[in-house]
Write a protein that holds these residues in place. Structure first.
Motif, PDB file in Angstrom:
ATOM      1  N   PHE A  64       0.973  -1.361   0.192  1.00  0.00           N
ATOM      2  CA  PHE A  64      -0.074  -0.014  -0.159  1.00  0.00           C
ATOM      3  C   PHE A  64       0.669   1.360   0.041  1.00  0.00           C
ATOM      4  O   PHE A  64       0.945   2.254  -0.889  1.00  0.00           O
ATOM      5  CB  PHE A  64      -0.412   0.102   1.163  1.00  0.00           C
ATOM      6  CG  PHE A  64      -1.746   1.171   1.043  1.00  0.00           C
ATOM      7  CD1 PHE A  64      -2.771   1.054   0.652  1.00  0.00           C
ATOM      8  CD2 PHE A  64      -1.266   2.152   2.257  1.00  0.00           C
ATOM      9  CE1 PHE A  64      -3.840   2.186   0.889  1.00  0.00           C
ATOM     10  CE2 PHE A  64      -2.126   2.957   2.765  1.00  0.00           C
ATOM     11  CZ  PHE A  64      -3.539   3.503   1.275  1.00  0.00           C
ATOM     12  N   TRP A  70      -7.362   0.068   1.368  1.00  0.00           N
ATOM     13  CA  TRP A  70      -6.874  -0.295   2.967  1.00  0.00           C
ATOM     14  C   TRP A  70      -8.138  -0.672   3.210  1.00  0.00           C
ATOM     15  O   TRP A  70      -7.986  -1.084   4.203  1.00  0.00           O
ATOM     16  CB  TRP A  70      -6.442   1.691   3.339  1.00  0.00           C
ATOM     17  CG  TRP A  70      -6.419   1.601   4.830  1.00  0.00           C
ATOM     18  CD1 TRP A  70      -7.153   1.885   5.862  1.00  0.00           C
ATOM     19  CD2 TRP A  70      -4.948   1.467   5.319  1.00  0.00           C
ATOM     20  NE1 TRP A  70      -6.474   1.835   7.893  1.00  0.00           N
ATOM     21  CE2 TRP A  70      -5.318   1.128   6.470  1.00  0.00           C
ATOM     22  CE3 TRP A  70      -3.436   1.091   4.959  1.00  0.00           C
ATOM     23  CZ2 TRP A  70      -4.037   1.053   8.050  1.00  0.00           C
ATOM     24  CZ3 TRP A  70      -2.640   0.570   5.782  1.00  0.00           C
ATOM     25  CH2 TRP A  70      -2.652   0.532   7.252  1.00  0.00           C
ATOM     26  N   LYS A  71      -9.008  -0.229   3.376  1.00  0.00           N
ATOM     27  CA  LYS A  71     -10.326   0.026   4.199  1.00  0.00           C
ATOM     28  C   LYS A  71      -9.947  -1.807   4.160  1.00  0.00           C
ATOM     29  O   LYS A  71     -11.180  -3.069   5.117  1.00  0.00           O
ATOM     30  CB  LYS A  71     -11.546  -0.009   3.580  1.00  0.00           C
ATOM     31  CG  LYS A  71     -11.674   0.848   3.578  1.00  0.00           C
ATOM     32  CD  LYS A  71     -13.466   1.460   2.792  1.00  0.00           C
ATOM     33  CE  LYS A  71     -13.701   3.469   3.668  1.00  0.00           C
ATOM     34  NZ  LYS A  71     -15.249   3.925   3.053  1.00  0.00           N
ATOM     35  N   GLU A 117      -5.987  11.111   4.630  1.00  0.00           N
ATOM     36  CA  GLU A 117      -7.305  10.524   4.677  1.00  0.00           C
ATOM     37  C   GLU A 117      -7.223   8.929   3.727  1.00  0.00           C
ATOM     38  O   GLU A 117      -8.007   8.566   2.805  1.00  0.00           O
ATOM     39  CB  GLU A 117      -8.022  11.422   4.379  1.00  0.00           C
ATOM     40  CG  GLU A 117      -8.574  11.942   5.283  1.00  0.00           C
ATOM     41  CD  GLU A 117     -10.442  13.436   4.647  1.00  0.00           C
ATOM     42  OE1 GLU A 117     -10.353  12.445   3.495  1.00  0.00           O
ATOM     43  OE2 GLU A 117     -10.465  13.737   5.522  1.00  0.00           O
ATOM     44  N   PHE A 118      -5.923   8.513   4.047  1.00  0.00           N
ATOM     45  CA  PHE A 118      -5.696   7.173   3.826  1.00  0.00           C
ATOM     46  C   PHE A 118      -6.972   6.157   3.802  1.00  0.00           C
ATOM     47  O   PHE A 118      -6.628   5.085   3.113  1.00  0.00           O
ATOM     48  CB  PHE A 118      -4.274   6.593   3.502  1.00  0.00           C
ATOM     49  CG  PHE A 118      -3.571   6.046   4.560  1.00  0.00           C
ATOM     50  CD1 PHE A 118      -4.048   5.007   5.202  1.00  0.00           C
ATOM     51  CD2 PHE A 118      -3.274   7.448   5.835  1.00  0.00           C
ATOM     52  CE1 PHE A 118      -3.839   4.851   6.769  1.00  0.00           C
ATOM     53  CE2 PHE A 118      -3.579   6.615   7.184  1.00  0.00           C
ATOM     54  CZ  PHE A 118      -3.465   6.007   7.732  1.00  0.00           C
ATOM     55  N   TRP A 119      -7.477   6.428   4.635  1.00  0.00           N
ATOM     56  CA  TRP A 119      -8.238   4.920   5.593  1.00  0.00           C
ATOM     57  C   TRP A 119      -9.171   5.138   5.063  1.00  0.00           C
ATOM     58  O   TRP A 119     -10.445   4.464   5.316  1.00  0.00           O
ATOM     59  CB  TRP A 119      -7.784   6.058   7.244  1.00  0.00           C
ATOM     60  CG  TRP A 119      -8.648   6.808   7.669  1.00  0.00           C
ATOM     61  CD1 TRP A 119     -10.107   7.092   7.202  1.00  0.00           C
ATOM     62  CD2 TRP A 119      -7.942   8.074   7.467  1.00  0.00           C
ATOM     63  NE1 TRP A 119     -10.391   8.603   7.391  1.00  0.00           N
ATOM     64  CE2 TRP A 119      -8.681   8.855   8.084  1.00  0.00           C
ATOM     65  CE3 TRP A 119      -6.459   8.396   7.758  1.00  0.00           C
ATOM     66  CZ2 TRP A 119      -8.219  10.503   8.623  1.00  0.00           C
ATOM     67  CZ3 TRP A 119      -6.374   9.420   7.665  1.00  0.00           C
ATOM     68  CH2 TRP A 119      -6.823  10.553   8.739  1.00  0.00           C
ATOM     69  N   THR A 120      -9.924   6.237   3.950  1.00  0.00           N
ATOM     70  CA  THR A 120     -11.155   6.264   3.205  1.00  0.00           C
ATOM     71  C   THR A 120     -10.987   5.349   2.027  1.00  0.00           C
ATOM     72  O   THR A 120     -11.828   4.964   1.335  1.00  0.00           O
ATOM     73  CB  THR A 120     -11.540   7.446   2.981  1.00  0.00           C
ATOM     74  OG1 THR A 120     -10.342   8.340   2.071  1.00  0.00           O
ATOM     75  CG2 THR A 120     -12.007   7.981   4.609  1.00  0.00           C
ATOM     76  N   GLU A 121      -9.610   5.733   1.412  1.00  0.00           N
ATOM     77  CA  GLU A 121      -9.442   4.145   0.488  1.00  0.00           C
ATOM     78  C   GLU A 121      -9.897   3.132   0.416  1.00  0.00           C
ATOM     79  O   GLU A 121      -9.857   1.999   1.334  1.00  0.00           O
ATOM     80  CB  GLU A 121      -8.199   4.352  -0.289  1.00  0.00           C
ATOM     81  CG  GLU A 121      -7.786   5.730  -0.407  1.00  0.00           C
ATOM     82  CD  GLU A 121      -6.006   5.910  -0.635  1.00  0.00           C
ATOM     83  OE1 GLU A 121      -5.874   5.055  -0.827  1.00  0.00           O
ATOM     84  OE2 GLU A 121      -5.429   6.819  -0.487  1.00  0.00           O
ATOM     85  N   PRO A 122     -10.558   2.463  -0.580  1.00  0.00           N
ATOM     86  CA  PRO A 122     -11.155   1.137  -0.226  1.00  0.00           C
ATOM     87  C   PRO A 122     -10.279   0.015   0.020  1.00  0.00           C
ATOM     88  O   PRO A 122      -9.435  -1.184   0.445  1.00  0.00           O
ATOM     89  CB  PRO A 122     -11.440   0.863  -1.903  1.00  0.00           C
ATOM     90  CG  PRO A 122     -12.191   2.110  -2.215  1.00  0.00           C
ATOM     91  CD  PRO A 122     -10.934   3.041  -1.780  1.00  0.00           C
ATOM     92  N   LYS A 133      -7.849  15.428   4.988  1.00  0.00           N
ATOM     93  CA  LYS A 133      -8.082  16.369   3.850  1.00  0.00           C
ATOM     94  C   LYS A 133      -8.350  17.876   3.980  1.00  0.00           C
ATOM     95  O   LYS A 133      -9.561  18.352   4.664  1.00  0.00           O
ATOM     96  CB  LYS A 133      -8.703  15.775   2.491  1.00  0.00           C
ATOM     97  CG  LYS A 133      -8.883  14.680   1.997  1.00  0.00           C
ATOM     98  CD  LYS A 133      -8.336  14.088   1.403  1.00  0.00           C
ATOM     99  CE  LYS A 133      -8.015  12.403   0.309  1.00  0.00           C
ATOM    100  NZ  LYS A 133      -7.295  13.560  -0.158  1.00  0.00           N
ATOM    101  N   ARG A 165       1.207   3.883  -3.105  1.00  0.00           N
ATOM    102  CA  ARG A 165       1.720   6.153  -2.500  1.00  0.00           C
ATOM    103  C   ARG A 165       3.144   6.685  -2.455  1.00  0.00           C
ATOM    104  O   ARG A 165       2.594   8.071  -2.427  1.00  0.00           O
ATOM    105  CB  ARG A 165       0.533   6.249  -1.094  1.00  0.00           C
ATOM    106  CG  ARG A 165      -0.662   5.385  -0.836  1.00  0.00           C
ATOM    107  CD  ARG A 165      -2.049   6.477  -2.184  1.00  0.00           C
ATOM    108  NE  ARG A 165      -1.361   7.808  -1.424  1.00  0.00           N
ATOM    109  CZ  ARG A 165      -2.561   8.387  -1.089  1.00  0.00           C
ATOM    110  NH1 ARG A 165      -3.094   7.544  -0.218  1.00  0.00           N
ATOM    111  NH2 ARG A 165      -2.140   9.626  -0.126  1.00  0.00           N
TER     112      ARG A 165
END
Length: 618
Positions: A274, A380-381, A373-378, A335, A278
């Motif tokens: 991941f 990472w989820k 806000e990388f945690w909002t990416e599919p 963001k 990035r």
């Protein structure tokens, strides 16, 4: 006074006998006085919360009248509570202030904090000892999401501690209770956490009774009730002052790290993949020090402390300064907020991307990366299962392979990073509301240290600091109205449920059109009605625009850090990282400074000279 007198029947200790004797010497009514003292002490130790209102006494009584194990649990709790009072009365040399305390209580109990020297220290000591030694249920409101990290870490260290999160009743738009409940459940297990909520959508005492006391019963553990600030002081006591001999400090850190699931990275390969997508290969980051700059827009969302939000210019200043010192920069956190007052939403949305591209263009290689806000990416989820705690595994991996440090405005997340053992500095201005509470963690083994700024880096922060705090004298300035007005209808803001500016106008026009159409075609009032509608529409448009307009008192300030504050940031960047697993040995070395003077707005020769001197000294 009633409630406190229930202790009288079980007051055995020497310290309370001293109180009785002193009361008799002052010709005071002993029993009434003792009940009053206990009432006041418990209220003070509860930080102003009423045990009666929280139904704590009633719950204690119900345990004490049962014929099962709860009766003994309640008896043991009362015994231990009294033991702490007795011990602290003896430790605090009560002879020096006891007679004055008794006289003051009899005359005017409300003056006790100001009139009796040493009383506040006594209460604080009792409070902290209760938190450390007795079972505790910490009660935290859904608005205080920044405090959940310290409370969570405290509960990891204190196994006989539970957490109740309650709905933010007076401002439901600022409520984060559902997310906080999820976080605590991940960290502690659902059996130690409850959410107090009602069908009416607001918190009440019955809801707390049905959750908080149900939690105690299920745990078979009668608890003292603690406020949200418990985490600050509990952790400060557990991590002794620097130079102390607390052999368990490393154990404390290890326990917290295990609770946050960073000791064992079970998906290290997936996290590396991941990160590679990035920021590229970590091999390039290993060659340089890494600075993670934290972006915060909680205030711009209409919540708390807008003075601690991120300045785009300030972020650029820090990124260029770090790059000149040889760092790679990662921008993490929030963001940018896009609201109705933003003139160029495209430019605002990609502010951090522009900083990254400008640095790459200047240095000929990637030197800055946007991880907001990388945690909002599919991707990472899927990797993390959507768990909040899992985010820290990414920073842990960077910590293990790079020489990393973290820098950002004061926030609960910065506390969590320090508790996990990373090299952290948080920033806030002098006289920042709530700042004095954070001082308790300074110079302890926690590693949560501060850069005290001359002024905040944003325009609205400067306005709050100078025009509200220093000029008007308010300790906590209210949210400037234009911020909440601009957020109307925008997701993830406190004004998300309110109609947008354009929607308000459309709703008004729809109502007027409906009224107009309902009039008979020959009604003489139709022409007048149309004219009145147009005038009202013009007035309403002007009113809404004024609500969203940034006041001139805000616009008069220039955004960005002062040169003196940039010098403090520079000093932090030049420090050797004491937390790094693989520290780079050579100190930061700057490139020629001519190219970055304009970018940093450091035109004053004295500041430039000071930075040069600092770098030479390092």
């Amino acid at each position: 006074m009633g409630r406190g007198r229930r202790f009288e029947a079980v007051v055995p200790g020497a310290a309370f006998r001293i109180i009785r004797q002193a009361a008799e010497d002052e010709d005071l009514c002993t029993n009434t006085l003792l009940g009053t003292l206990v009432d006041l002490w418990l209220t003070d130790i509860m930080d102003g919360n009423s045990l009666d209102q929280m139904e704590w006494w009633a719950e204690l009584e119900s345990w004490g009248t049962r014929r099962d194990a709860r009766r003994q649990i309640a008896s043991d709790f009362v015994r231990d509570l009294l033991r702490i009072f007795e011990l602290k009365l003896e430790e605090h040399d009560t002879d020096s202030f006891l007679s004055r305390m008794l006289a003051q209580f009899e005359e005017d109990s409300d003056l006790r904090f100001r009139a009796i020297e040493g009383y506040y220290r006594f209460i604080q000591d009792v409070q902290h000892t209760i938190w450390a030694q007795l079972p505790v249920t910490c009660v935290i409101g859904g608005h205080a999401s920044g405090d959940m990290f310290g409370i969570g870490a405290s509960a990891l260290l204190k196994r006989n501690m539970n957490v109740v999160v309650h709905f933010k009743d007076d401002k439901p738009e600022q409520d984060h209770s559902a997310g906080m409940y999820s976080f605590f459940s991940e960290l502690l297990g659902r059996e130690r956490v409850r959410l107090a909520e009602t069908a009416r959508g607001c918190f009440d005492r019955t809801a707390f009774s049905n959750s908080g006391y149900e939690l105690m019963r299920s745990q078979r553990l009668f608890c003292w009730l603690a406020p949200y600030n418990m985490g600050t002081y509990f952790l400060s006591d557990r991590f002794q002052k620097e130079g102390g001999t607390n052999s368990s400090e490393s154990d404390n850190r290890d326990t917290i790290r295990r609770g946050f699931a960073v000791e064992k990275l079970r998906k290290q390969g997936a996290i590396l993949d991941f990160l590679h997508r990035r920021v590229g290969s970590l091999d390039s980051l290993k060659k340089r020090r890494v600075l993670i700059l934290w972006s915060r827009f909680t205030g711009k969302k209409g919540e708390y402390h807008p003075e601690h939000d991120t300045s785009f210019k300030g972020m650029a200043q820090m990124a260029w300064l770090a790059a000149e010192l040889g760092f790679c920069v990662i921008i993490a956190g929030d963001k940018p907020i896009l609201h109705e007052g933003v003139k160029d939403t495209f430019s605002r949305k990609y502010q951090y991307g522009d900083i990254c591209r400008s640095l790459e263009s200047y240095y000929g290689e990637p030197r800055c990366f946007d991880l907001t806000e990388f945690w909002t990416e599919p991707a990472w989820k899927e990797l993390s299962g959507g768990k909040r705690v899992a985010q820290y595994q990414l920073y842990e991996l960077l910590h293990r392979v790079c020489d990393v440090r973290h820098l950002g405005m004061r926030s609960g997340n910065m506390e969590a990073l320090a508790l996990l053992g990373y090299f952290v500095r948080y920033m806030e201005e002098d006289r920042s509301y709530g700042g004095e509470r954070m001082v308790a963690r300074h110079e302890t083994g926690i590693g949560y240290e501060r850069i005290l700024l001359i002024e905040p880096p944003t325009r609205v922060g400067k306005y709050i600091h100078y025009d509200r705090k220093l000029k008007v004298g308010v300790s906590q300035a209210s949210m400037p109205p234009y911020i909440t007005a601009r957020n109307n209808g925008f997701p993830n803001t406190a004004s998300r449920n309110k109609p947008r500016f354009s929607e308000q106008l459309q709703q008004f026009q729809a109502r007027q059109t409906e009224t107009f159409n309902s009039m008979h075609a020959m009604d003489s009032r139709r022409a007048t009605f149309q004219l009145d509608t147009q005038q009202e529409l013009t007035r309403l448009t002007q009113e809404l625009k004024e609500k969203m307009t940034k006041p001139s008192d805000v616009s008069k300030y220039e955004s960005g850090f002062t040169p003196e504050d940039l010098l403090q940031i520079c000093e932090f960047l030049c420090l050797t990282n004491p937390r790094a697993e693989h520290p780079l040995e050579e100190p930061p070395t700057p490139n020629p400074v001519e190219g970055w003077l304009a970018k940093l707005n450091l035109r004053q020769y004295k500041i430039l000279s000071a930075i040069r001197t600092l770098l030479q000294r390092k």
